[in-house]
Motif scaffolding. Structure first.
Motif, mmCIF file in Angstrom:
data_model
loop_
_atom_site.group_PDB
_atom_site.id
_atom_site.type_symbol
_atom_site.label_atom_id
_atom_site.label_comp_id
_atom_site.label_asym_id
_atom_site.label_seq_id
_atom_site.Cartn_x
_atom_site.Cartn_y
_atom_site.Cartn_z
ATOM 1 N N PHE A 101 0.947 -1.112 0.019
ATOM 2 C CA PHE A 101 0.095 0.112 0.028
ATOM 3 C C PHE A 101 0.839 1.265 -0.022
ATOM 4 C CE2 PHE A 101 -2.075 3.175 2.625
ATOM 5 C CZ PHE A 101 -3.275 3.358 1.677
ATOM 6 N N GLU A 102 0.512 2.197 -0.936
ATOM 7 C CA GLU A 102 1.284 3.501 -0.754
ATOM 8 C C GLU A 102 0.263 4.719 -0.300
ATOM 9 O OE1 GLU A 102 3.299 6.922 -1.673
ATOM 10 O OE2 GLU A 102 1.649 6.574 -2.708
ATOM 11 N N ALA A 103 0.573 5.126 0.802
ATOM 12 C CA ALA A 103 -0.468 6.136 1.577
ATOM 13 C C ALA A 103 -0.717 7.291 0.706
ATOM 14 C CB ALA A 103 -0.007 6.279 2.966
ATOM 15 N N GLU A 104 0.211 7.949 0.060
ATOM 16 C CA GLU A 104 0.345 9.349 -0.683
ATOM 17 C C GLU A 104 -0.759 9.220 -1.744
ATOM 18 O OE1 GLU A 104 2.665 12.313 -3.001
ATOM 19 O OE2 GLU A 104 3.819 11.401 -1.301
ATOM 20 N N SER A 105 -0.740 7.842 -2.471
ATOM 21 C CA SER A 105 -1.591 7.914 -3.826
ATOM 22 C C SER A 105 -2.826 7.292 -3.335
ATOM 23 C CB SER A 105 -0.858 7.188 -4.799
ATOM 24 O OG SER A 105 -0.562 5.780 -4.361
ATOM 25 N N GLY A 106 -2.797 6.652 -2.061
ATOM 26 C CA GLY A 106 -3.957 5.640 -1.796
ATOM 27 C C GLY A 106 -4.222 4.483 -2.842
ATOM 28 N N ARG A 107 -2.975 3.821 -3.227
ATOM 29 C CA ARG A 107 -2.824 2.829 -4.095
ATOM 30 C C ARG A 107 -2.609 1.442 -3.319
ATOM 31 N NH1 ARG A 107 0.651 3.342 -8.879
ATOM 32 N NH2 ARG A 107 -0.323 1.506 -9.729
ATOM 33 N N MET A 108 -3.345 0.314 -3.664
ATOM 34 C CA MET A 108 -2.797 -1.140 -3.093
ATOM 35 C C MET A 108 -2.491 -1.777 -4.538
ATOM 36 S SD MET A 108 -4.219 -3.779 -0.414
ATOM 37 C CE MET A 108 -3.844 -2.567 0.895
ATOM 38 N N ILE A 109 -1.185 -2.596 -4.333
ATOM 39 C CA ILE A 109 -1.107 -3.440 -5.366
ATOM 40 C C ILE A 109 -0.751 -4.731 -4.911
ATOM 41 C CG2 ILE A 109 1.045 -3.821 -7.135
ATOM 42 C CD1 ILE A 109 1.173 -0.813 -7.646
ATOM 43 N N ALA A 110 -1.364 -5.828 -5.653
ATOM 44 C CA ALA A 110 -0.680 -7.256 -5.334
ATOM 45 C C ALA A 110 -0.308 -7.897 -6.581
ATOM 46 C CB ALA A 110 -1.707 -7.935 -4.685
#
Length: 150
Positions: A101-110
């Motif tokens: 998870f990247e907080a600044e962008s709000g993206r979650m990647i798997a």
């Protein structure tokens, strides 16, 4: 990079800023002579996250005929918090999945962890060797590598 081996064979790997995650895991597997096993836990942070994931087959109808690659590759930078890293080791080769998870962008990647993913602050990984089966991955239906006995 530091590794510690328990009396039960578990290996705990600590990665530090700048270490490459997949490459360090592979080196630890070699150093501890792990042929078959599992990565049971992995947490930490990355400032470079490289993964691939499988796209839906319907986007690649030729896949069934030509066995074309259906993987999408992402190369991301930022402060990625790793919530999960796990997978199997066969013939000394790891096959690992990661969720971050990247907080600044709000993206979650798997996806599948790829080379050149770089540790931001730290990572802690636990590897459990498995005695007995000798496994390898070999292509089966549609060219997908599957676990098989060697």
């Amino acid at each position: 990079m530091r590794s510690f081996e328990g009396n039960d064979g578990h290996v705990i790997l600590q990665l530090q800023p700048g270490d490459k995650a997949l490459e360090s895991i592979t080196e630890t597997i070699d150093d501890h002579e792990i042929d078959t096993g599992v990565v049971v836990s992995g947490i930490g942070s990355l400032n470079k996250l490289h993964v691939h994931y499988v796209v839906p087959y319907e986007e690649f109808p030729e896949f069934a005929e030509d066995n074309d690659d259906v993987d999408e590759y992402l190369h991301e930078e930022g402060a990625w918090e790793v919530g999960s890293l796990q997978g199997a080791i066969a013939d000394g080769e790891p096959h690992l999945h990661i969720t971050a998870f990247e907080a600044e962008s709000g993206r979650m990647i798997a996806g599948h962890l790829e080379p050149d993913s770089v540790v931001h602050a730290l990572m802690e990984i636990v590897i459990r060797p498995i005695e007995g089966p000798e496994l390898a991955r070999r292509p089966e239906e549609m060219g997908i590598p599957m676990l098989q006995s060697r």
